[in-house]
Design a protein around this motif. Structure first.
Motif, PDB file in Angstrom:
ATOM      1  N   UNK A  33       0.834  -1.197   0.000  1.00 29.49           N
ATOM      2  CA  UNK A  33       0.000   0.000   0.000  1.00 29.49           C
ATOM      3  C   UNK A  33       0.876   1.257   0.000  1.00 29.49           C
ATOM      4  N   UNK A  56      -6.670  -1.257  -5.079  1.00 29.33           N
ATOM      5  CA  UNK A  56      -7.285  -0.043  -4.530  1.00 29.33           C
ATOM      6  C   UNK A  56      -6.635   1.147  -5.216  1.00 29.33           C
ATOM      7  N   UNK A  99      -5.620  -8.645   5.190  1.00 26.73           N
ATOM      8  CA  UNK A  99      -5.245  -7.335   4.656  1.00 26.73           C
ATOM      9  C   UNK A  99      -5.444  -6.199   5.635  1.00 26.73           C
ATOM     10  N   UNK A 102      -1.824  -4.313   8.771  1.00 23.27           N
ATOM     11  CA  UNK A 102      -0.823  -3.729   7.885  1.00 23.27           C
ATOM     12  C   UNK A 102       0.380  -3.240   8.673  1.00 23.27           C
TER      13      UNK A 102
ATOM     14  N   UNK B  32     -13.214  -4.399  10.997  1.00 22.48           N
ATOM     15  CA  UNK B  32     -12.006  -4.596  11.806  1.00 22.48           C
ATOM     16  C   UNK B  32     -11.556  -3.220  12.238  1.00 22.48           C
ATOM     17  N   UNK B  36      -3.329   2.324  15.938  1.00 25.14           N
ATOM     18  CA  UNK B  36      -1.929   2.457  15.595  1.00 25.14           C
ATOM     19  C   UNK B  36      -1.285   3.516  16.488  1.00 25.14           C
ATOM     20  N   UNK B  38       2.086   6.057  16.713  1.00 23.48           N
ATOM     21  CA  UNK B  38       3.121   6.643  15.867  1.00 23.48           C
ATOM     22  C   UNK B  38       3.989   7.593  16.695  1.00 23.48           C
ATOM     23  N   UNK B  44       3.496   4.500  11.485  1.00 25.00           N
ATOM     24  CA  UNK B  44       2.517   3.958  12.436  1.00 25.00           C
ATOM     25  C   UNK B  44       2.785   2.478  12.694  1.00 25.00           C
ATOM     26  N   UNK B  46       1.096  -1.040  14.480  1.00 26.45           N
ATOM     27  CA  UNK B  46      -0.129  -1.645  15.002  1.00 26.45           C
ATOM     28  C   UNK B  46       0.025  -1.927  16.488  1.00 26.45           C
ATOM     29  N   UNK B  87       1.474   9.787  18.982  1.00 24.06           N
ATOM     30  CA  UNK B  87       0.184  10.043  18.345  1.00 24.06           C
ATOM     31  C   UNK B  87      -0.512   8.707  18.121  1.00 24.06           C
ATOM     32  N   UNK B  89      -3.754   6.623  16.466  1.00 25.55           N
ATOM     33  CA  UNK B  89      -4.771   6.651  15.417  1.00 25.55           C
ATOM     34  C   UNK B  89      -5.693   5.454  15.562  1.00 25.55           C
ATOM     35  N   UNK B  93     -11.425  -0.940   8.998  1.00 27.44           N
ATOM     36  CA  UNK B  93     -11.138  -1.615   7.731  1.00 27.44           C
ATOM     37  C   UNK B  93     -12.396  -1.728   6.881  1.00 27.44           C
ATOM     38  N   UNK B  97      -8.748  -4.394   3.448  1.00 27.19           N
ATOM     39  CA  UNK B  97      -7.453  -3.747   3.350  1.00 27.19           C
ATOM     40  C   UNK B  97      -7.496  -2.244   3.194  1.00 27.19           C
ATOM     41  N   UNK B  98      -8.681  -1.686   2.969  1.00 26.21           N
ATOM     42  CA  UNK B  98      -8.765  -0.230   2.867  1.00 26.21           C
ATOM     43  C   UNK B  98      -9.007   0.328   4.266  1.00 26.21           C
ATOM     44  N   UNK B  99      -7.916   0.769   4.898  1.00 22.40           N
ATOM     45  CA  UNK B  99      -8.014   1.316   6.246  1.00 22.40           C
ATOM     46  C   UNK B  99      -8.391   2.791   6.190  1.00 22.40           C
ATOM     47  N   UNK B 101      -8.588   5.997   8.497  1.00 23.43           N
ATOM     48  CA  UNK B 101      -8.000   6.434   9.758  1.00 23.43           C
ATOM     49  C   UNK B 101      -8.769   7.599  10.370  1.00 23.43           C
TER      50      UNK B 101
END
Lengths: 113, 111
Positions: A33, A56, A99, A102, B32, B36, B38, B44, B46, B87, B89, B93, B97-99, B101
């Motif tokens: 990504x 994506x 996924x 990350x 999900x 995170x 940072x 960042x 997990x 910081x 965050x 999800x 896979x498209x997080x 934030x």
């Protein structure tokens, strides 16, 4: 041992130039990504590749072109850089079956003058 | 709505205190919810994550509380330490896979 690495760490360039950022991961992941973190620290996904295929593609100007030569590498090429492109760009990776988990690289700090 | 709203923007806590950061979302398709951490100049990392069928998850001093009906979740850091200053965050999800934030919370733990 570096898990997700990015080069360069810092990039200072003039408006109108073209630049590339490289990312490599040694985690054995198959999905990678690119994220952009702006000056207010807001993180937004730009692109995602799974096994070298784009999956994506957010509403990013077409001056930004990702390329994945193999599943361990994902590069970001930016044409005709603009002042607003100044940000920190993060690469991340994951497994396709997981996924949402990350792992991020250290970031590339891009400053366009 | 693909947004995650996070508050507060900044938080100052005394050493040993409890830090609480809250997030809210609208999209019930989120499946999900990771947090995170940072540090300045770093990427960042997990910290802890939860799925919407679980109401609470604890890992060491870090706990996520999840309220599915209210579409809210929060991070609690017990016995906060100066080394926790970073910081934080929240994220959600979407579509594998498209997080998405939240806006981030700058936590400062005073000795």
């Amino acid at each position: 041992d570096t898990a997700v690495s990015q080069t360069p760490k810092y990039l200072v360039t003039q408006m109108g130039n073209d630049k590339s950022i490289k990312c490599e991961q040694n985690l054995g992941h198959d999905t990678m990504y690119w994220y952009k973190q702006d000056s207010k620290k807001f993180l937004k996904i730009m692109f995602s590749y799974n096994n070298k295929e784009l999956i994506i593609n957010e509403t990013v100007p077409n001056r930004f072109s990702p390329k994945s030569p193999d599943k361990a590498h994902l590069n970001l090429h930016i044409n005709s850089l603009e002042l607003g492109d100044s940000a920190v760009y993060f690469c991340a990776s994951s497994l396709s079956g997981n996924q949402e988990t990350q792992y991020f690289g250290p970031g590339t700090r891009l400053l366009v003058l | 709505q693909q947004q995650v709203k996070q508050s507060p923007q900044s938080l100052i806590v005394q050493k040993g205190g409890i830090s609480i950061i809250n997030c809210a979302y609208e999209n019930t398709a989120f499946d999900y919810f990771p947090w995170y951490q940072q540090f300045p100049g770093k990427g960042p990392a997990l910290l802890i994550a939860i799925r919407p069928d679980v109401s609470e998850k604890k890992e060491g001093r870090f706990t996520i509380s999840f309220n599915k009906s209210a579409k809210q979740f929060s991070l609690h850091i017990m016995d906060s330490q100066p080394g926790d200053s970073a910081t934080y965050f929240c994220a959600a999800n979407y579509l594998g896979g498209k997080l998405i934030f939240g806006q981030g919370t700058e936590l400062s733990v005073k000795p």
